[in-house]
Write a protein that holds these residues in place. Structure first.
Motif, PDB file in Angstrom:
ATOM      1  N   LYS A   2       0.824  -1.114  -0.129  1.00 42.05           N
ATOM      2  CA  LYS A   2      -0.005   0.138  -0.090  1.00 42.05           C
ATOM      3  C   LYS A   2       0.804   1.196  -0.122  1.00 42.05           C
ATOM      4  N   GLY A   3       0.518   2.089  -0.978  1.00 41.22           N
ATOM      5  CA  GLY A   3       1.152   3.426  -0.894  1.00 41.22           C
ATOM      6  C   GLY A   3       2.360   3.539  -1.763  1.00 41.22           C
ATOM      7  N   GLU A   4       2.716   2.361  -2.581  1.00 36.27           N
ATOM      8  CA  GLU A   4       3.791   2.121  -3.293  1.00 36.27           C
ATOM      9  C   GLU A   4       3.573   2.858  -4.666  1.00 36.27           C
ATOM     10  N   PRO A   5       4.579   3.511  -5.107  1.00 40.18           N
ATOM     11  CA  PRO A   5       4.379   4.387  -6.634  1.00 40.18           C
ATOM     12  C   PRO A   5       4.366   3.207  -7.359  1.00 40.18           C
ATOM     13  N   ILE A   6       3.393   3.690  -8.458  1.00 41.75           N
ATOM     14  CA  ILE A   6       3.414   2.657  -9.675  1.00 41.75           C
ATOM     15  C   ILE A   6       4.231   2.986 -10.786  1.00 41.75           C
ATOM     16  N   MET A   7       5.342   1.885 -10.863  1.00 36.77           N
ATOM     17  CA  MET A   7       6.419   1.971 -11.957  1.00 36.77           C
ATOM     18  C   MET A   7       6.412   0.996 -12.962  1.00 36.77           C
ATOM     19  N   GLU A   8       5.499   1.315 -13.698  1.00 35.25           N
ATOM     20  CA  GLU A   8       5.416   0.276 -15.134  1.00 35.25           C
ATOM     21  C   GLU A   8       6.820   0.254 -15.663  1.00 35.25           C
ATOM     22  N   ASN A   9       7.248  -0.824 -16.041  1.00 35.42           N
ATOM     23  CA  ASN A   9       8.440  -1.058 -16.861  1.00 35.42           C
ATOM     24  C   ASN A   9       9.677  -0.538 -16.341  1.00 35.42           C
ATOM     25  N   TYR A  10       9.505  -0.603 -14.901  1.00 38.32           N
ATOM     26  CA  TYR A  10      10.993  -0.001 -14.299  1.00 38.32           C
ATOM     27  C   TYR A  10      11.871  -1.232 -14.403  1.00 38.32           C
ATOM     28  N   PHE A  11      11.675  -2.452 -14.540  1.00 41.92           N
ATOM     29  CA  PHE A  11      12.397  -3.477 -14.375  1.00 41.92           C
ATOM     30  C   PHE A  11      12.484  -4.022 -15.714  1.00 41.92           C
ATOM     31  N   LYS A  12      13.886  -3.997 -16.598  1.00 41.84           N
ATOM     32  CA  LYS A  12      14.182  -4.494 -17.684  1.00 41.84           C
ATOM     33  C   LYS A  12      14.480  -6.001 -17.618  1.00 41.84           C
ATOM     34  N   ILE A  13      13.418  -6.565 -18.233  1.00 44.56           N
ATOM     35  CA  ILE A  13      13.625  -8.147 -18.278  1.00 44.56           C
ATOM     36  C   ILE A  13      14.352  -8.891 -19.405  1.00 44.56           C
ATOM     37  N   ILE A  14      15.644  -9.386 -18.841  1.00 41.12           N
ATOM     38  CA  ILE A  14      16.246 -10.186 -20.201  1.00 41.12           C
ATOM     39  C   ILE A  14      16.446 -11.681 -19.803  1.00 41.12           C
ATOM     40  N   PRO A  15      15.848 -12.432 -20.705  1.00 45.69           N
ATOM     41  CA  PRO A  15      15.882 -13.761 -20.634  1.00 45.69           C
ATOM     42  C   PRO A  15      17.275 -14.188 -20.855  1.00 45.69           C
ATOM     43  N   ILE A  16      17.854 -15.196 -19.999  1.00 46.71           N
ATOM     44  CA  ILE A  16      19.284 -15.603 -20.385  1.00 46.71           C
ATOM     45  C   ILE A  16      18.913 -17.019 -20.997  1.00 46.71           C
ATOM     46  N   THR A  17      18.178 -17.753 -20.386  1.00 45.02           N
ATOM     47  CA  THR A  17      17.654 -18.994 -21.018  1.00 45.02           C
ATOM     48  C   THR A  17      16.198 -19.237 -20.473  1.00 45.02           C
ATOM     49  N   GLU A  18      15.559 -20.276 -20.832  1.00 44.07           N
ATOM     50  CA  GLU A  18      13.980 -20.422 -20.732  1.00 44.07           C
ATOM     51  C   GLU A  18      13.678 -20.242 -19.311  1.00 44.07           C
ATOM     52  N   ASP A  19      14.712 -20.494 -18.263  1.00 38.64           N
ATOM     53  CA  ASP A  19      14.299 -20.353 -16.774  1.00 38.64           C
ATOM     54  C   ASP A  19      15.289 -19.622 -16.082  1.00 38.64           C
ATOM     55  N   ILE A  20      15.751 -18.975 -16.628  1.00 38.76           N
ATOM     56  CA  ILE A  20      16.709 -17.875 -16.016  1.00 38.76           C
ATOM     57  C   ILE A  20      16.750 -16.419 -16.581  1.00 38.76           C
ATOM     58  N   TYR A  21      16.317 -15.623 -15.735  1.00 42.03           N
ATOM     59  CA  TYR A  21      16.146 -14.185 -16.001  1.00 42.03           C
ATOM     60  C   TYR A  21      17.037 -13.139 -15.226  1.00 42.03           C
ATOM     61  N   HIS A  22      17.661 -12.236 -16.035  1.00 40.62           N
ATOM     62  CA  HIS A  22      18.209 -10.987 -15.277  1.00 40.62           C
ATOM     63  C   HIS A  22      17.090  -9.824 -15.178  1.00 40.62           C
ATOM     64  N   LEU A  23      16.940  -9.271 -13.935  1.00 39.75           N
ATOM     65  CA  LEU A  23      16.052  -8.217 -13.854  1.00 39.75           C
ATOM     66  C   LEU A  23      16.809  -6.971 -13.580  1.00 39.75           C
ATOM     67  N   TYR A  24      16.943  -6.139 -14.613  1.00 34.27           N
ATOM     68  CA  TYR A  24      17.661  -4.962 -14.470  1.00 34.27           C
ATOM     69  C   TYR A  24      16.890  -3.634 -14.138  1.00 34.27           C
ATOM     70  N   GLU A  25      17.428  -2.724 -13.204  1.00 36.99           N
ATOM     71  CA  GLU A  25      16.803  -1.462 -12.852  1.00 36.99           C
ATOM     72  C   GLU A  25      17.673  -0.486 -13.146  1.00 36.99           C
ATOM     73  N   PRO A  26      17.043   0.752 -13.340  1.00 38.46           N
ATOM     74  CA  PRO A  26      18.096   2.141 -13.621  1.00 38.46           C
ATOM     75  C   PRO A  26      18.899   2.218 -12.563  1.00 38.46           C
ATOM     76  N   GLY A  27      20.455   2.685 -12.861  1.00 42.54           N
ATOM     77  CA  GLY A  27      21.424   2.746 -12.184  1.00 42.54           C
ATOM     78  C   GLY A  27      22.292   1.689 -12.304  1.00 42.54           C
ATOM     79  N   GLY A  28      21.950   0.656 -13.266  1.00 38.91           N
ATOM     80  CA  GLY A  28      22.846  -0.600 -13.496  1.00 38.91           C
ATOM     81  C   GLY A  28      22.644  -1.808 -12.392  1.00 38.91           C
ATOM     82  N   VAL A  29      21.690  -1.918 -11.769  1.00 40.72           N
ATOM     83  CA  VAL A  29      21.600  -2.856 -10.621  1.00 40.72           C
ATOM     84  C   VAL A  29      20.704  -4.022 -11.139  1.00 40.72           C
TER      85      VAL A  29
END
Length: 112
Positions: A2-29
């Motif tokens: 509750k009270g969290e800002p809505i940040m659509e598309n904040y995370f960039k989802i990069i599939p590495i394989t079918e079951d492994i994903y990197h979730l990147y956010e601004p700032g290179g994290v």
């Protein structure tokens, strides 16, 4: 949460394989999600400015275990979105210090 800002598309989802994903956010994290047959593992939770749990839920309906590589804010800031997170107990003081002092400075940089 509750009270969290809505940040659509904040995370960039990069599939590495079918079951492994990197979730990147601004700032290179980045966080890594590994989806198994019975559960998933999220390694690190990023800054915590956006709901990483919701992003993870969009990729898997399996139960998720969360582990932090260490206690710095860019790796553990999103812990608050999960009920249980594993971290080396030796990082507890670092985690608390970063949450109290460093995260507000990082947030100010992103907002300003």
């Amino acid at each position: 949460m509750k009270g969290e800002p809505i940040m659509e598309n904040y995370f960039k989802i990069i599939p590495i394989t079918e079951d492994i994903y990197h979730l990147y956010e601004p700032g290179g994290v980045g966080s890594t999600l590994i989806i198994g047959k019975e559960q998933a593992l999220l390694i690190d939770t990023g800054y915590g400015f956006a709901d990483i749990r919701g992003t993870v839920a969009s990729l898997t309906s399996l139960p998720v275990r969360v582990v932090n590589t260490h206690g710095h804010t860019d790796h553990a800031g999103g812990n608050r979105f999960f009920h249980k997170v594993w971290m080396n107990p030796a990082d507890k003081a670092t985690y608390k210090d970063y949450q109290k002092h460093q995260k507000p400075l990082i947030a100010a940089r992103f907002e300003g």
